[in-house]
Write an enzyme that holds these catalytic residues in place. Structure first.
Site, mmCIF file in Angstrom:
data_model
loop_
_atom_site.group_PDB
_atom_site.id
_atom_site.type_symbol
_atom_site.label_atom_id
_atom_site.label_comp_id
_atom_site.label_asym_id
_atom_site.label_seq_id
_atom_site.Cartn_x
_atom_site.Cartn_y
_atom_site.Cartn_z
ATOM 1 N N THR A 125 0.712 -1.048 -0.017
ATOM 2 C CA THR A 125 -0.151 -0.041 -0.094
ATOM 3 C C THR A 125 0.820 1.400 0.039
ATOM 4 O O THR A 125 1.512 1.552 0.959
ATOM 5 C CB THR A 125 -1.097 0.034 1.397
ATOM 6 O OG1 THR A 125 -1.740 -1.063 1.324
ATOM 7 C CG2 THR A 125 -1.657 1.295 1.177
ATOM 8 N N LYS A 131 -7.600 0.515 -2.827
ATOM 9 C CA LYS A 131 -6.856 0.114 -1.558
ATOM 10 C C LYS A 131 -6.987 1.364 -0.601
ATOM 11 O O LYS A 131 -7.081 0.973 0.700
ATOM 12 C CB LYS A 131 -5.507 -0.323 -1.710
ATOM 13 C CG LYS A 131 -4.613 -0.859 -0.202
ATOM 14 C CD LYS A 131 -5.458 -2.055 0.082
ATOM 15 C CE LYS A 131 -4.715 -2.587 1.393
ATOM 16 N NZ LYS A 131 -3.646 -2.985 1.399
ATOM 17 N N LYS A 158 1.123 4.911 8.559
ATOM 18 C CA LYS A 158 1.271 5.007 6.946
ATOM 19 C C LYS A 158 0.302 4.999 6.379
ATOM 20 O O LYS A 158 -0.075 5.888 5.449
ATOM 21 C CB LYS A 158 2.309 3.930 6.646
ATOM 22 C CG LYS A 158 2.938 4.153 5.418
ATOM 23 C CD LYS A 158 2.744 2.915 4.556
ATOM 24 C CE LYS A 158 2.392 1.746 4.877
ATOM 25 N NZ LYS A 158 1.988 0.890 3.599
#
Length: 291
Positions: free
Chosen positions: A96, A172, A241
């Protein structure tokens, strides 16, 4: 049989690579921990000691590292993989990392005659080990056709979500918004139960079967109840993140995401308290003021 180079053998990447090898492909794999790479070696999976060695002769190069900076370094840094890839090879990015970076890497690799398939994953460590992941796939028809046997070895569901690298990352981003908010909501709900003097385990057991239940409430809620924060299935740092990617991507298209922004602050608070390497379910303790 396809010759596969593999970079990144962490909690997810290791079992994913083993699934590809078990499907009959020749996997040459590198990890920053050579000991980790060697521990996973077996039939069809060979550990090597450099990125270049993993990329040399690879028809497909899979990257399962953590951050955009790591992907950029693997591909284009000193001793990077791009210099070893032959025209016609395809890079598959399964981490990702956000749509913007993937779009840029696709352009750079395209100038070398190398394709890029964008294929971020969801499902967790247990499903990675059984080849039962969801993979959100995007790229050209030609590149996808070449990579499909590799992706199908890791996934029970791998829909094509768009024609361009970056489209998979966009899906995503939506996935991670939902996951990040659901974990935070689970922690907040169970912290409230605790503060009201309820038996938290019993409350969780009752609610997870009803309309308020979700995968994250069942999965992370169970770890919150057990206090299993050292049994790291997904580190809190990962959601620091990922929620950063969610909020940055939303800003780039001027879309308000107030719930995601609030959840991001909760994960940042946990990291500031030194909990970044704990399981992300530790947000429960952050909310209870115990961390």
């Amino acid at each position: 049989m396809t010759t596969v180079g593999w970079i990144g053998l962490g909690a997810m990447g290791g079992p994913m690579a083993q699934c590809v090898a078990a499907a009959g492909h020749a996997v040459t794999a590198y990890d920053v921990s050579l000991e980790r790479a060697r521990s996973l070696a077996g039939p069809g999976l060979t550990a090597v000691d450099s990125i270049q060695a993993a990329a040399a002769n690879a028809e497909i190069l899979v990257l399962m590292v953590a951050t955009p900076d790591q992907v950029a370094a693997v591909l284009f840094g000193d001793g990077g993989a791009a210099s070893q890839l032959k025209a016609g090879a395809v890079v598959v990015i399964m981490a990702t990392v956000g749509p913007g970076p993937v779009e840029g890497w696709a352009q750079r690799l395209g100038e070398l005659g190398v394709g890029l398939v964008d294929a971020p994953v969801s499902g967790g460590v247990a499903r990675a080990a059984t080849g039962d992941l969801l993979v959100m796939v995007s790229g050209s028809d030609e590149d996808l056709a070449r990579c499909r046997p590799i992706i199908d070895a890791m996934a029970s569901t791998a829909p094509t979500v768009g024609p361009k690298p970056g489209d998979g990352q966009k899906v995503k981003v939506v996935n991670q918004l939902l996951c990040g908010v659901h974990i935070a909501a689970a922690g907040e709900a169970l912290a409230l139960a605790d503060s009201m003097g309820l038996d938290v385990a019993s409350t969780w057991a009752v609610l997870k079967t009803g309309a308020a239940g979700s995968f994250m409430f069942s999965d992370r809620g169970g770890r919150m109840v057990a206090g299993a924060f050292d049994d790291v299935r997904s580190a809190l740092d990962i959601f620091v993140k990922d929620m950063g990617i969610v909020t940055a991507t939303a800003k780039s298209v001027e879309q308000p995401t107030p719930l995601a922004a609030t959840a991001e602050q909760l994960y940042l608070t946990g990291r500031r308290k030194g909990l970044g390497r704990k399981d992300d379910s530790v947000v429960y303790d952050v909310l209870r003021g115990r961390a």
